[in-house]
Design a protein around this motif. Structure first.
Motif, PDB file in Angstrom:
ATOM      1  N   GLY A 237      -6.627  19.465  -5.699  1.00 35.70           N
ATOM      2  CA  GLY A 237      -7.431  19.027  -4.564  1.00 35.70           C
ATOM      3  C   GLY A 237      -8.092  17.679  -4.730  1.00 35.70           C
ATOM      4  N   ILE A 238      -7.508  16.804  -5.556  1.00 35.89           N
ATOM      5  CA  ILE A 238      -8.051  15.466  -5.733  1.00 35.89           C
ATOM      6  C   ILE A 238      -7.283  14.492  -4.847  1.00 35.89           C
ATOM      7  N   VAL A 239      -8.010  13.667  -4.118  1.00 39.90           N
ATOM      8  CA  VAL A 239      -7.424  12.587  -3.335  1.00 39.90           C
ATOM      9  C   VAL A 239      -7.665  11.294  -4.115  1.00 39.90           C
ATOM     10  N   TYR A 240      -6.609  10.586  -4.429  1.00 38.29           N
ATOM     11  CA  TYR A 240      -6.725   9.358  -5.211  1.00 38.29           C
ATOM     12  C   TYR A 240      -6.782   8.160  -4.268  1.00 38.29           C
ATOM     13  N   SER A 241      -7.753   7.302  -4.518  1.00 36.26           N
ATOM     14  CA  SER A 241      -8.046   6.214  -3.582  1.00 36.26           C
ATOM     15  C   SER A 241      -7.961   4.856  -4.252  1.00 36.26           C
ATOM     16  N   CYS A 242      -7.654   3.848  -3.460  1.00 31.30           N
ATOM     17  CA  CYS A 242      -7.751   2.468  -3.944  1.00 31.30           C
ATOM     18  C   CYS A 242      -8.175   1.557  -2.801  1.00 31.30           C
ATOM     19  N   HIS A 243      -8.585   0.355  -3.165  1.00 33.75           N
ATOM     20  CA  HIS A 243      -9.023  -0.660  -2.210  1.00 33.75           C
ATOM     21  C   HIS A 243      -8.049  -1.834  -2.262  1.00 33.75           C
ATOM     22  N   VAL A 244      -7.735  -2.382  -1.100  1.00 40.61           N
ATOM     23  CA  VAL A 244      -6.709  -3.416  -1.017  1.00 40.61           C
ATOM     24  C   VAL A 244      -7.342  -4.727  -0.573  1.00 40.61           C
ATOM     25  N   TYR A 245      -7.514  -5.615  -1.530  1.00 38.40           N
ATOM     26  CA  TYR A 245      -8.007  -6.981  -1.297  1.00 38.40           C
ATOM     27  C   TYR A 245      -7.156  -7.940  -2.114  1.00 38.40           C
ATOM     28  N   VAL A 246      -5.857  -7.876  -1.935  1.00 41.05           N
ATOM     29  CA  VAL A 246      -4.951  -8.754  -2.678  1.00 41.05           C
ATOM     30  C   VAL A 246      -4.103  -9.559  -1.688  1.00 41.05           C
TER      31      VAL A 246
ATOM     32  N   PRO B   7     -12.438  18.994  -1.258  1.00 42.57           N
ATOM     33  CA  PRO B   7     -11.718  17.763  -1.606  1.00 42.57           C
ATOM     34  C   PRO B   7     -12.653  16.722  -2.203  1.00 42.57           C
ATOM     35  N   VAL B   8     -12.173  16.047  -3.217  1.00 36.53           N
ATOM     36  CA  VAL B   8     -12.945  15.005  -3.884  1.00 36.53           C
ATOM     37  C   VAL B   8     -12.055  13.770  -4.032  1.00 36.53           C
ATOM     38  N   VAL B   9     -12.630  12.599  -3.781  1.00 40.89           N
ATOM     39  CA  VAL B   9     -11.911  11.331  -3.849  1.00 40.89           C
ATOM     40  C   VAL B   9     -12.284  10.619  -5.140  1.00 40.89           C
ATOM     41  N   VAL B  10     -11.264  10.130  -5.851  1.00 41.05           N
ATOM     42  CA  VAL B  10     -11.467   9.430  -7.120  1.00 41.05           C
ATOM     43  C   VAL B  10     -10.662   8.134  -7.101  1.00 41.05           C
TER      44      VAL B  10
END
Length: 543
Positions: free
Chosen positions: A403-412, A379-382
């Motif tokens: 097998g890609i895990v899609y990621s984001c950051h929440v600072y809103v 697994p790889v995170v992008v």
């Protein structure tokens, strides 16, 4: 024309394409040929979705009809055609020189639209604020205020470049205006082929047959840890708090200085060798305690230039080093049961990609190829750029890789989550009026919608790699923000990691809301109890 006639405004119904095929008589063809024509027909119908809303190429005698403002003219472009030029000199009293054009708000409200323009600049001065400079901007009027989405454009001097941004126009938009020009800066800028269309900047996109999260647990709930291994802290988070995963950051600190240090690749190698020694200890202890690790390359080779732009999009040697680094890391941890996944780069920022270099989607794909050559199926995170925010999903085409895990950051909204950081305004309360808008859980839901839509449309997992709110937000409102955010993550069945555990006291849930008190709270804060209550639901992986 025939495709639009049959497909209408929502050309996703394959039966309409079948009707077309029948009308064309292809069922008299061989089956393979008939299928080929059918697929072409469906593809043509999909492309018809991108209905144009606005286009200005500044050709013709009445090219500025419909525009308001002054200080602009139309000139010949090298190689043919015409372009709009806007200049602002020191002698001008006005702080901005812009043109405005009304847009059809009814065609945009509640839709995903793509704004694109070709832009050239000469001697544009430094901007006093991050949002100033060369402007290709939308002004969206809502009942509760205004929003100002705009293209990310550099200052200085550069030749023609085409810049694109995808925008979710709020359903409550009652008026919309396009703005071109120079704001709070001097210099000269040219604009051409300014286009607004419905939909994403690309058509289609690969939908995964199976949503593969890379683990078989109901949920990963944990925190970002590091960048230094402290066994007591690691054990506390895993055993006392109950986290079943950690986002382990390979981070060169202090981060601001490391942006420059990382430009020296010899120094980068020395740092990485030290960082991986600490990571080794974390991997070993994670296997003992039954915790999954995400190994996150927080500091990219080359570091970052102005605006946070990763230098690996400006120089080939840094892209080469990124691939070398992932070969090194993948070989080091090949087969380790506690290493859940690898994250290629934290919060990528492309800026303008230099000629001959890979863009972020291409570069992340190349890094995944390196990793999978060593450990197939890992697994790889992008994250999407820029900065890994959820809005980035609107313009980030999914990779054609399983097998890609899609990621984001929440600072809103950032004005709330980061208040008091780097001297920013303090006193912002959640829920409440923030930046001219009402922010509450439903507004957070709206901000997360790009990630949710991405998950549903492409059948891919979403991982929240970071989220937080500064502890001194007034009236204990950091707790309310975290509560609302986690409830949404859980509703959408997203894995998540809080930022951060015993890293900097500003993000610490073990400290009080008093900014002047550097000591941990003698009793559990509401924020700590909140995290622990969710961690209590965790299951452990089998090691």
């Amino acid at each position: 024309m025939w495709c639009r006639t049959l497909c209408g405004s929502s050309p996703k119904d394959p039966w309409r394409a079948v009707v077309l095929v029948i009308l064309q008589g292809v069922w008299f063809m061989a089956p393979a040929a008939a299928l080929a024509v059918l697929l072409v027909s469906l593809s043509a119908c999909a492309r018809a979705e991108r209905e144009p809303i606005f286009h200005a190429d500044f050709e013709g005698a009445e090219t500025l009809e419909g525009w308001s403002g002054s200080g602009a003219g139309v000139v010949d472009r090298d190689g043919g055609g015409r372009a709009l030029v806007i200049e602002r000199t020191d002698a001008q009293a006005a702080t901005s020189v812009v043109l405005r054009h009304d847009l059809p708000a009814e065609a945009m409200a509640g839709r995903l639209i793509t704004l694109q323009a070709a832009v050239k600049a000469e001697d544009v001065s430094e901007r006093p604020r991050s949002w100033n400079g060369v402007k290709v901007m939308l002004v969206l009027d809502l009942a509760e205020g205004r929003r100002y989405p705009q293209l990310a454009l550099d200052v200085g001097t550069y030749d023609w470049r085409t810049v694109t941004r995808t925008v979710r126009v709020p359903a409550g938009t009652v008026a919309a205006t396009l703005v071109l020009g120079l704001e709070q800066v001097t210099g000269r800028a040219w604009f051409d082929d300014v286009t607004i269309v419905q939909g994403r900047p690309w058509n289609g996109g690969r939908r995964s047959e199976v949503m593969d999260r890379g683990h078989d647990l109901p949920r990963l709930r944990g925190a970002m840890h590091g960048p230094t291994f402290v066994e007591e802290d690691f054990r506390t988070l895993a055993t006392e708090w109950g986290a079943n995963h950690m986002r382990w950051q390979l981070n060169w600190v202090p981060m601001r200085q490391a942006r420059e240090w990382a430009a020296d690749l010899d120094a980068y190698d020395e740092w990485l060798a030290r960082a991986l020694e600490d990571c080794d200890r974390a991997v070993d202890l994670a296997e003992e305690l039954g915790v999954l690790l995400l190994i996150d390359l927080h500091c990219p080779p080359g570091g970052r230039a102005d605006g946070g732009v990763c230098r690996m999009f400006r120089e080939q040697r840094y892209q080469d080093k990124l691939l070398e680094v992932w070969d090194r890391i993948a070989r080091r941890y090949q087969g380790r049961r506690s290493v859940w996944a690898y994250e290629i780069v934290n919060e990528p920022v492309e800026g303008t990609v230099a000629e001959g270099l890979l863009d972020w989607r291409e570069l992340s794909g190349a890094a995944i190829d390196v990793i999978r050559a060593i450990e197939p199926g890992k697994p790889v995170v992008v994250e999407p750029g820029p900065w890994g925010g959820p809005a980035g999903f609107d313009s980030f085409q999914p990779l054609d890789i399983d097998g890609i895990v899609y990621s984001c950051h929440v600072y809103v909204p950032h004005q709330f989550t980061h208040q008091g950081v780097h001297g920013s305004e303090i006193g912002v309360v959640y829920p409440g009026e923030i930046g001219g808008e009402r922010w509450d859980q439903e507004r957070l839901r709206e901000a997360l919608q790009p990630a949710r839509d991405y998950q549903l449309e492409f059948n891919v997992p979403i991982y929240i790699g970071e989220f937080s709110a500064i502890r001194w937000a007034p009236d204990n409102s950091a707790y309310r923000y975290l509560r609302d955010a986690i409830e949404l993550f859980e509703e959408y069945e997203w894995d998540w990691a809080y930022h951060a555990f015993r890293e900097w006291s500003g993000w610490s849930v073990e400290h009080t809301t008093d900014a002047g008190n550097p000591e941990p709270s003698p009793t559990q804060t509401d924020r700590e109890r909140l995290l622990r209550s969710w961690f209590a639901l965790n299951e452990r992986p089998q090691m």
